[in-house]
Design a protein around this motif. Structure first.
Motif, short mmCIF file in Angstrom:
data_model
loop_
_atom_site.label_atom_id
_atom_site.label_comp_id
_atom_site.label_asym_id
_atom_site.label_seq_id
_atom_site.Cartn_x
_atom_site.Cartn_y
_atom_site.Cartn_z
N UNK A 114 -7.72 4.71 -15.09
CA UNK A 114 -6.30 4.75 -14.76
C UNK A 114 -6.13 4.43 -13.28
N UNK A 115 -5.26 3.46 -12.97
CA UNK A 115 -4.96 3.13 -11.58
C UNK A 115 -3.45 3.03 -11.41
N UNK A 116 -3.02 2.89 -10.17
CA UNK A 116 -1.59 2.77 -9.89
C UNK A 116 -1.19 1.32 -9.64
N UNK A 117 -1.95 0.38 -10.22
CA UNK A 117 -1.55 -1.02 -10.21
C UNK A 117 -1.89 -1.77 -8.94
N UNK A 118 -1.13 -2.82 -8.71
CA UNK A 118 -1.35 -3.71 -7.57
C UNK A 118 -0.92 -3.05 -6.27
N UNK A 119 0.10 -2.20 -6.35
CA UNK A 119 0.60 -1.53 -5.15
C UNK A 119 1.77 -2.28 -4.54
N UNK A 120 2.54 -1.57 -3.77
CA UNK A 120 3.70 -2.13 -3.10
C UNK A 120 3.56 -1.90 -1.60
N UNK A 121 4.02 -2.83 -0.82
CA UNK A 121 3.96 -2.69 0.64
C UNK A 121 5.08 -1.78 1.11
N UNK A 122 4.76 -0.52 1.34
CA UNK A 122 5.77 0.43 1.79
C UNK A 122 6.16 0.18 3.24
N UNK A 123 5.37 -0.60 3.96
CA UNK A 123 5.75 -0.98 5.32
C UNK A 123 6.78 -2.09 5.30
N UNK A 124 6.58 -3.06 4.42
CA UNK A 124 7.54 -4.16 4.32
C UNK A 124 8.84 -3.69 3.68
N UNK A 128 13.38 10.78 -1.97
CA UNK A 128 12.32 11.36 -2.79
C UNK A 128 11.54 10.27 -3.51
N UNK A 129 12.24 9.26 -4.01
CA UNK A 129 11.58 8.14 -4.66
C UNK A 129 10.66 7.39 -3.72
N UNK A 130 11.09 7.17 -2.48
CA UNK A 130 10.24 6.48 -1.50
C UNK A 130 8.97 7.28 -1.23
N UNK A 131 9.10 8.59 -1.11
CA UNK A 131 7.93 9.41 -0.84
C UNK A 131 6.92 9.31 -1.98
N UNK A 132 7.40 9.22 -3.21
CA UNK A 132 6.50 9.05 -4.35
C UNK A 132 5.74 7.73 -4.26
N UNK A 133 6.43 6.68 -3.84
CA UNK A 133 5.78 5.38 -3.69
C UNK A 133 4.69 5.44 -2.62
N UNK A 134 4.98 6.08 -1.50
CA UNK A 134 4.02 6.16 -0.40
C UNK A 134 2.76 6.91 -0.85
N UNK A 135 2.95 8.00 -1.58
CA UNK A 135 1.82 8.85 -1.95
C UNK A 135 0.96 8.24 -3.05
N UNK A 136 1.58 7.54 -4.01
CA UNK A 136 0.84 7.11 -5.20
C UNK A 136 0.74 5.60 -5.39
N UNK A 137 1.69 4.82 -4.87
CA UNK A 137 1.75 3.40 -5.22
C UNK A 137 1.68 2.47 -4.02
N UNK A 138 1.41 2.98 -2.84
CA UNK A 138 1.29 2.09 -1.68
C UNK A 138 0.03 1.25 -1.81
N UNK A 139 0.02 0.09 -1.20
CA UNK A 139 -1.10 -0.83 -1.36
C UNK A 139 -2.43 -0.26 -0.87
N UNK A 140 -2.49 0.44 0.26
CA UNK A 140 -3.77 1.02 0.65
C UNK A 140 -4.35 1.96 -0.41
N UNK A 141 -3.50 2.75 -1.03
CA UNK A 141 -3.96 3.66 -2.09
C UNK A 141 -4.51 2.86 -3.27
N UNK A 142 -3.77 1.83 -3.69
CA UNK A 142 -4.18 1.06 -4.86
C UNK A 142 -5.43 0.22 -4.60
N UNK A 143 -5.54 -0.36 -3.42
CA UNK A 143 -6.75 -1.11 -3.07
C UNK A 143 -7.96 -0.19 -3.09
#
Length: 395
Positions: free
Chosen positions: A165-175, A347-362
């Motif tokens: 199980x992974x969190x996918x490709x990830x999203x750039x939370x900085x961009x 709250x949604x942004x914080x979830x992205x940072x913790x679980x779906x940000x690109x550094x986490x997914x890489x």
């Protein structure tokens, strides 16, 4: 220490360039095998080698046989440690080539949303289940899933120890950060779409194709206009595709043609999201939709269908965001104040940072590589490289 990415088209690999960059920082020599198009130079800049193969999305296309033999030759020449495959055609052909080549490469496949799913037809679901099960049992060392539903289904079809199980490709939370958009840029978008000073902008983003279910978005428009009594709400559909003419006819027929703005394909989606008050995502089939990830990163409350991927990202957030009938949840958010909607969005942004940000997914993908071959570059080297960190995730 070589990594070979296999996919159909370079525009698909383009989405995963952060993973190639992370692998290089961890010490891998990276190669990509795919069909090259307009993104050839961009992909080549992130890899040590780019290899064109005539792979096609249609699995029955005879050119895929040519691609298979070309890929076997590439693998035998490069002798990669990891062959990481993507998409149905690329995933099957890549794993088959790595198996036939017999170089000892570890065969990894990322399922970006299985083609069998709860809303799929019985025949097509049965066919895709058979193919994925066969490939998972006989052609794979690891299968990476990106949502909980696919994870559970994959464990039924193949040895569970191979499924991750992974969190996918990830999203750039900085961009995709609302702080990167100026008030002037945000206002310019709202002016373009004719949003009044005290008005709301409700948007959705995606390719205009049947499975995206835009008819339901038009139904939401009619419902909100009829129930809310507000005349200051603007609705925008961002994207292009084969279904556009049909949707234009439907909008006129349903009497909401003046309320819905078809913005077409845009490259400024981040700014559009920054100008948005509510994001609606009516799609019926996804793996882990990037549009929802980006909207959440931009602190926009999201209303979506309760489908795989969306459930993973939205379930548990403190607002009613998942419903087959999207009209009432959207109306509920319309009635909220601006400050209340922004609080929900944070709250949604914080979830992205913790679980779906690109550094986490890489880091997740590199950790799986390390488990497959302990002699390969370690996750610690990636962390030391400054690209971010990850953690062992549990579904």
């Amino acid at each position: 220490m070589k990594l070979l990415y296999v996919s159909t088209l370079d525009h698909i690999v383009r989405v995963m360039l952060p993973h190639l960059a992370g692998a290089r920082e961890a010490g891998y020599e990276t190669h990509v095998a795919c069909q090259s198009t307009r993104f050839k130079e961009e992909v080549a800049a992130h890899a040590d080698g780019l290899h064109h193969i005539p792979i096609q999305r249609n699995p029955l296309d005879p050119r895929n046989l040519v691609a298979l033999f070309a890929l076997i030759k590439i693998i035998r020449k490069l002798r990669p440690d990891i062959v990481h495959c993507h998409n149905p055609s690329g995933g099957f052909i890549g794993r088959l080539a790595a198996t036939v080549a017999r170089t000892g490469a570890k065969r990894v496949y990322t399922a970006h949303g299985f083609h069998f799913h709860p809303l799929g037809g019985k025949l097509s679901n049965a066919l895709y289940r058979f193919i994925e099960g066969f490939a998972g049992r006989f052609l794979s060392d690891a299968v990476l899933t990106i949502n909980q539903w696919d994870f559970e289904e994959a464990k039924k079809l193949m040895p569970p120890e191979r499924v991750h199980f992974t969190h996918g490709v990830g999203v750039s939370t900085d961009e995709f950060d609302p702080a990167t958009v100026t008030p002037e840029e945000r206002q310019a978008i709202r002016d373009e779409f004719g949003v009044p000073e005290d008005g709301l902008l409700i948007s959705c983003i995606g390719e205009l194709i049947p499975r995206k279910n835009y008819e339901h978005f038009l139904a939401v428009v009619n419902y909100i206009n009829g129930i809310s009594g507000r005349k200051n709400i603007c609705f925008v559909i961002v994207g292009d595709g084969t279904f556009k003419s049909h949707l234009l006819v439907m909008a006129q027929r349903w009497g909401c043609g003046k309320e819905v703005f078809f913005a077409g394909f845009r490259r400024d989606t981040k700014v559009i999201l920054a100008a948005t008050d509510i994001f609606v995502f009516p799609s019926l089939q996804e793996g882990l939709p990037c549009a929802v990830q980006e909207a959440l990163c931009m602190e926009i409350p999201v209303v979506a269908q309760p489908i795989r991927g969306c459930v993973d990202m939205l379930l548990g957030l403190p607002y009613r965001s998942l419903d087959h009938n999207m009209r009432d949840p959207t109306l509920e958010l319309v009635k909220r104040t601006h400050d209340e909607r922004k609080a929900l969005g944070r709250v949604g942004r914080q979830r992205m940072i913790e679980h779906y940000s690109r550094p986490v997914c890489v880091a997740e993908w590199l950790a799986i590589y390390e488990k497959l071959s302990p002699n390969l570059p370690s996750l610690s080297r990636y962390r030391e490289g400054g690209a971010g960190g990850g953690r062992e995730n549990q579904p």
